[in-house]
Write an enzyme that holds these catalytic residues in place. Structure first.
Site, short mmCIF file in Angstrom:
data_model
loop_
_atom_site.label_atom_id
_atom_site.label_comp_id
_atom_site.label_asym_id
_atom_site.label_seq_id
_atom_site.Cartn_x
_atom_site.Cartn_y
_atom_site.Cartn_z
N LYS A 246 0.85 -1.16 -0.11
CA LYS A 246 0.18 0.07 -0.02
C LYS A 246 1.03 1.04 0.06
CE LYS A 246 -3.67 -2.01 2.68
NZ LYS A 246 -4.86 -1.80 2.00
N ARG A 320 -10.68 -11.00 1.13
CA ARG A 320 -11.46 -12.15 0.51
C ARG A 320 -10.69 -13.69 0.50
NH1 ARG A 320 -11.58 -8.43 -4.63
NH2 ARG A 320 -11.23 -6.89 -3.02
#
Length: 472
Positions: A246, A320
């Site tokens: 990130k 996920r």
């Protein structure tokens, strides 16, 4: 801050009175003049402290959960900013029907996170709801709402706790404490068990961390349960993005990526405390997504517990992957499931689409999504439905595996993430499952309504309300 109910006949003296105002015509003449000089408006979050009169006036715009919870929260915050020890709010017939909002708004509005402050204030202040006569129904609401609101504040504390102090093992300790205190069953799977169970999707995400990944399974099994509900939570105690690192400013606040798991943990705790006649299983994937020589990589192909293969194209789409195995574990291990609900700070796309304050609700059953939406609104949380469609499904198609962990387009990212999870819901459970993307409201770096800077505890109230509604 302590909150209680007392009878007006007790004639107890209070340092302050909090008065909620919807119409200035109802205010005493002297106070009305003072408020006019202060340019007081009857609007949500408008507050005026009349020190000499020992009164706090708070405006509110409508008799709704949100407006009244915000109003009492604003009054309580003003009270807590003073040196006064006690305050009262007289409950009239109009306010009586919204007592739940007043209790929860007061407790949620009184929250502050000071665990890392070197100097802490130790004020002992008390708010009393004054009734013309004691009513058992209001006592019941007070007791239940205090349990719920305190659970939300507990969730806020957990989410706000820094990643060096809240690791996957910390999640385990919190779950085991709840299990011990409330006599629940608790199973823990470490990385060896994850490998044995062929949960390589979840296992791979945590490989580069020094903190071992943990799957937590808490079980509340009351006698004569009316329904069986599974809650699944994303518990990323920190998310660096992995090798798909990130940007620096996006990495700040990633301690909040455990919000789904924290919501699930506090929801089952509250349901057990309330002794609701519902069997609840809480499953949390507690993982830290870090970088290192053994980190999972873009281009890897992972195999989930149900045998489906996943092409990794971005290691920052890790939540996920954790949920995929947790959902499979739930369906393999728990028989006779009536409902499956997962909670996750899953996508930035949900925040872009819905803003910072709203949860995205997804699933295959229109009627169940509608019930979830209604429960969210009644509980005081904001939510809206995001519908699946056949064209977005094509966006997560992989040429070399069964499914890709990210979409091939930047658009519709919240929905495509939900559709990814749908690959791990077995056919017989398709219409029993709801996915809640709480990425927007779970953690906001500014105060809003009765929510403080930081963690809001989103998901706790909506989960409890939704589960209660399913037994009606």
């Amino acid at each position: 801050m302590k909150v209680n109910i007392i009878d007006i006949s007790k004639n107890k003296e209070f340092d302050l009175e909090i008065i909620l105002v919807k119409d200035l015509k109802a205010v005493e003449n002297l106070d009305s003049e003072l408020l006019s000089n202060l340019d007081f408006k009857v609007k949500d979050e408008t507050v005026a402290l009349l020190v000499e009169r020992k009164r706090i006036y708070v405006g509110f715009e409508e008799f709704s959960y949100d407006s009244l919870a915000i109003a009492i929260s604003a009054g309580v915050k003003r009270f807590l900013s003073t040196k006064f020890k006690s305050a009262k709010l007289v409950i009239n017939s109009e306010l009586k029907t919204h007592f739940k909002a007043l209790v929860e708004g007061a407790i949620l509005g009184s929250y502050s996170f000071v665990n890392y402050k070197s100097e802490k204030e130790n004020k002992k202040q008390e708010l009393s709801f004054v009734l013309e006569e004691r009513e058992q129904e209001l006592n019941t609401i007070l007791k239940e709402s205090l349990i719920i609101a305190n659970a939300v504040n507990c969730a806020r504390d957990m989410v706000n706790t820094t990643p060096q102090d809240f690791t996957p093992k910390t999640f385990v300790k919190e779950a085991q404490k709840i299990a011990k205190d409330l006599d629940l069953e608790c199973d823990i799977l470490g990385e060896k068990e994850l490998e044995k169970q062929k949960m390589m999707s979840m296992y791979s995400v945590g490989k580069a961390s020094i903190h071992e990944s943990q799957l937590i399974h808490l079980k509340y099994k009351p006698k004569k349960a009316k329904t069986k509900v599974v809650l699944v939570g994303k518990g990323l105690t920190y998310d660096s993005g992995g090798l798909s690192l990130k940007p620096a400013d996006f990495m700040v606040t990633m301690k909040a990526d455990k919000s789904g798991g924290v919501a699930v943990l506090n929801a089952i705790k509250t349901i057990a405390e309330l002794k609701l006649p519902i069997e609840v299983h809480a499953i949390i994937g507690a993982v830290e997504n870090m970088i290192g020589g053994n980190a999972y990589k873009p281009d890897d192909i992972l195999k989930a517990k149900n045998g489906k293969t996943i092409e990794v194209r971005n290691t920052d789409a890790e939540g996920r992957l954790v949920l995929a195995d947790c959902l499979c574990y739930a369906q393999d291990e728990i028989k006779g499931i009536d409902y499956i609900f997962d909670f996750a700070t899953l996508t930035g796309a949900c925040v872009v689409g819905l803003g910072e304050y709203t949860t995205g609700i997804m699933g295959n059953s229109e009627s169940l999504k509608q019930k979830a939406l209604e429960a969210c609104q009644y509980s005081g949380e904001y939510a809206t439905k995001l519908d699946f469609n056949r064209y977005l499904k094509k966006c997560i198609k992989s040429e070399i595996a069964d499914v890709c962990n990210i979409s091939n387009t930047r658009y519709g990212g919240a929905i495509t993430a939900g559709m990814f999870l749908d690959n791990f819901i077995y056919e017989e459970n398709k219409d029993k499952w709801i996915h809640f993307d709480i990425a927007g409201p779970a953690f906001v770096e500014k105060a809003w309504g009765y929510n403080p800077y930081g963690a809001s505890g989103t998901g706790v109230r909506m989960a409890i309300q939704f589960i209660k509604d399913l037994t009606k």
